[in-house]
Design a protein around this motif. Structure first.
Motif, PDB file in Angstrom:
ATOM      1  N   UNK B  82       0.855  -1.180   0.000  1.00 20.08           N
ATOM      2  CA  UNK B  82       0.000   0.000   0.000  1.00 20.08           C
ATOM      3  C   UNK B  82       0.893   1.232   0.000  1.00 20.08           C
ATOM      4  N   UNK B 107       1.488  -8.919  -5.866  1.00 25.76           N
ATOM      5  CA  UNK B 107       1.459  -8.060  -7.056  1.00 25.76           C
ATOM      6  C   UNK B 107       0.416  -6.953  -6.915  1.00 25.76           C
ATOM      7  N   UNK B 108       0.685  -5.805  -7.517  1.00 22.10           N
ATOM      8  CA  UNK B 108      -0.282  -4.702  -7.548  1.00 22.10           C
ATOM      9  C   UNK B 108      -0.296  -4.084  -8.942  1.00 22.10           C
ATOM     10  N   UNK B 109      -1.370  -3.349  -9.195  1.00 33.41           N
ATOM     11  CA  UNK B 109      -1.511  -2.681 -10.485  1.00 33.41           C
ATOM     12  C   UNK B 109      -0.800  -1.342 -10.522  1.00 33.41           C
ATOM     13  N   UNK B 110      -0.699  -0.666  -9.387  1.00 41.12           N
ATOM     14  CA  UNK B 110      -0.235   0.728  -9.344  1.00 41.12           C
ATOM     15  C   UNK B 110       1.087   0.914 -10.081  1.00 41.12           C
ATOM     16  N   UNK B 111       1.144   1.960 -10.890  1.00 40.67           N
ATOM     17  CA  UNK B 111       2.346   2.264 -11.663  1.00 40.67           C
ATOM     18  C   UNK B 111       3.532   2.519 -10.731  1.00 40.67           C
ATOM     19  N   UNK B 114       4.977  -0.774  -9.406  1.00 41.04           N
ATOM     20  CA  UNK B 114       5.735  -1.518 -10.401  1.00 41.04           C
ATOM     21  C   UNK B 114       7.051  -0.801 -10.726  1.00 41.04           C
ATOM     22  N   UNK B 161      -5.586 -11.846  -6.814  1.00 39.07           N
ATOM     23  CA  UNK B 161      -6.236 -11.345  -8.026  1.00 39.07           C
ATOM     24  C   UNK B 161      -6.478  -9.849  -7.943  1.00 39.07           C
ATOM     25  N   UNK B 162      -6.502  -9.209  -9.097  1.00 40.01           N
ATOM     26  CA  UNK B 162      -6.707  -7.774  -9.133  1.00 40.01           C
ATOM     27  C   UNK B 162      -8.015  -7.356  -8.515  1.00 40.01           C
ATOM     28  N   UNK B 163      -8.995  -8.240  -8.543  1.00 39.75           N
ATOM     29  CA  UNK B 163     -10.316  -7.889  -8.022  1.00 39.75           C
ATOM     30  C   UNK B 163     -10.434  -8.138  -6.521  1.00 39.75           C
ATOM     31  N   UNK B 164      -9.311  -8.475  -5.878  1.00 38.81           N
ATOM     32  CA  UNK B 164      -9.363  -8.737  -4.439  1.00 38.81           C
ATOM     33  C   UNK B 164      -9.749  -7.464  -3.697  1.00 38.81           C
ATOM     34  N   UNK B 165     -10.409  -7.617  -2.576  1.00 42.59           N
ATOM     35  CA  UNK B 165     -10.846  -6.464  -1.799  1.00 42.59           C
ATOM     36  C   UNK B 165      -9.673  -5.730  -1.170  1.00 42.59           C
ATOM     37  N   UNK B 166      -9.964  -4.524  -0.663  1.00 40.98           N
ATOM     38  CA  UNK B 166      -8.896  -3.711  -0.091  1.00 40.98           C
ATOM     39  C   UNK B 166      -8.253  -4.357   1.111  1.00 40.98           C
TER      40      UNK B 166
END
Lengths: 53, 296
Positions: B82, B107-111, B114, B161-166
């Motif tokens: 986070x 893994x995370x999506x945030x630029x 990465x 998964x990307x759709x996992x909750x916060x």
């Protein structure tokens, strides 16, 4: 002219969503501003002005 | 003459040259949350530093590292992915040599996240992915040693998964248990009930600690009576910027048990001093008492 932005949700904290804007700054947005089903790691496209308030 | 030399040698030593210092840094310029903990083990021969998390803002953490004369970090441990925990790390890596990076591999999506991992790769910093079991890092400074046990998150965090909750990312925190002699301190990241319960089942002996850095900035989902029964802390430190954290119910729970509690939002940087052969103590940058920022 509205600006386009790419938002990525970092996390939710209570009524706020912490979002990364265009791969750079991070802002707290009211959760109600985002789509109801939006979750962390979702990538959202937005049009309009984004700033701190 | 000898006395003069001894006095001179003593004056040359930095004031905290023979103690372990654990500084829960005041990163209150972060908007919500924010953790940064600097561990410094010193002897007359030098000092070794480990950083757990770096808050959200690079300049803020860089100023702290400069103030405490941190020239090298033996390890950087990222509790979880986070931005209020990893946001300042890019600046840290660009300013201070880092010997090892420890994280859970989520893994995370945030630029920005990465980009951080890419930066670590470009700098050829050895990476330890603490995704299973318990790993041991030993910080050796002269004749002294500090053991850091890294508690892995539950299985599945490496393929979240990307759709996992916060809450899922919080529950993929890497925990750290620091031990030096008879003293122990626990850093559970932002782990909530689910992950804390898993650790209570799998590694309960490693949760016992004299000082607890409260999970998730003093949220009610991270400090429970059950956890306190296992940890049995004699003091609790809450790292929070004071906008939303800590929660009233957590402060109430700790007060009911008579556990001294320190909050970075109210006390500024909180320092645990563990001298060799003496009693540990806690000092704060400011006088004050913890105030709840969320009523529940």
């Amino acid at each position: 002219m509205p600006e386009s932005h790419r938002l990525i949700i970092d996390r939710h904290e209570g009524d706020l969503a912490v979002v990364e804007v265009d791969g750079g700054p991070v802002l707290d947005l009211p959760r109600w501003l985002l789509p109801h089903a939006a979750r962390p790691d979702d990538v959202l496209a937005s049009w309009g002005r984004i700033g701190r308030w | 003459m000898l006395a003069v030399l001894l006095c001179a040698a003593r004056l040359l030593l930095p004031p905290d040259s023979t103690v372990l210092l654990i500084r829960v840094l005041d990163v209150s310029d972060a908007r919500i949350g924010g953790d940064a903990i600097l561990i410094t083990d010193s002897s007359a021969g030098g000092a070794r530093h480990v950083l757990i998390d770096a808050g959200e803002h690079g300049p803020r953490i860089a100023a702290w590292l400069e103030q405490f004369h941190v020239d090298t970090l033996a390890a950087v441990i990222l509790s979880h992915a986070h931005v209020d925990h990893y946001g300042g790390l890019g600046t840290v890596f660009s300013r201070v040599p880092v010997r090892a990076f420890v994280y859970g591999g989520t893994p995370r999506t945030a630029v920005s996240y990465r980009a951080l991992l890419s930066q670590i790769g470009r700098r050829h910093i050895p990476v330890v992915t603490a995704d299973t079991g318990v790993r041991l890092l030993t910080l050796v400074t002269g004749a002294d040693s500090v053991e850091l046990r890294i508690l892995a998150p539950p299985r599945g965090c490496g393929t979240l998964p990307g759709a996992a909750g916060g809450d899922a990312v919080n529950n993929c925190s890497v925990g750290v248990r620091l031990a030096r002699g008879t003293f122990a301190m626990l850093f559970p990241g932002d782990a909530e009930q689910s992950e804390l319960g898993w650790w209570m089942m799998t590694t309960p002996a490693l949760l016992r600690a004299d000082v607890l850095k409260a999970g998730h900035h003093g949220s009610s989902n991270a400090t429970s009576a059950e956890l306190l029964d296992v940890v049995r802390p004699r003091a609790v430190i809450i790292s929070a910027n004071g906008r939303q954290h800590p929660f009233a119910s957590v402060l109430g729970l700790l007060a009911a048990r008579g556990i001294p509690t320190f909050c970075t939002a109210d006390h500024g940087t909180v320092t645990v001093r563990v001298p060799r052969g003496g009693e540990w103590s806690i000092t704060t940058a400011r006088a004050g008492r913890c105030h709840a920022r969320t009523a529940r």
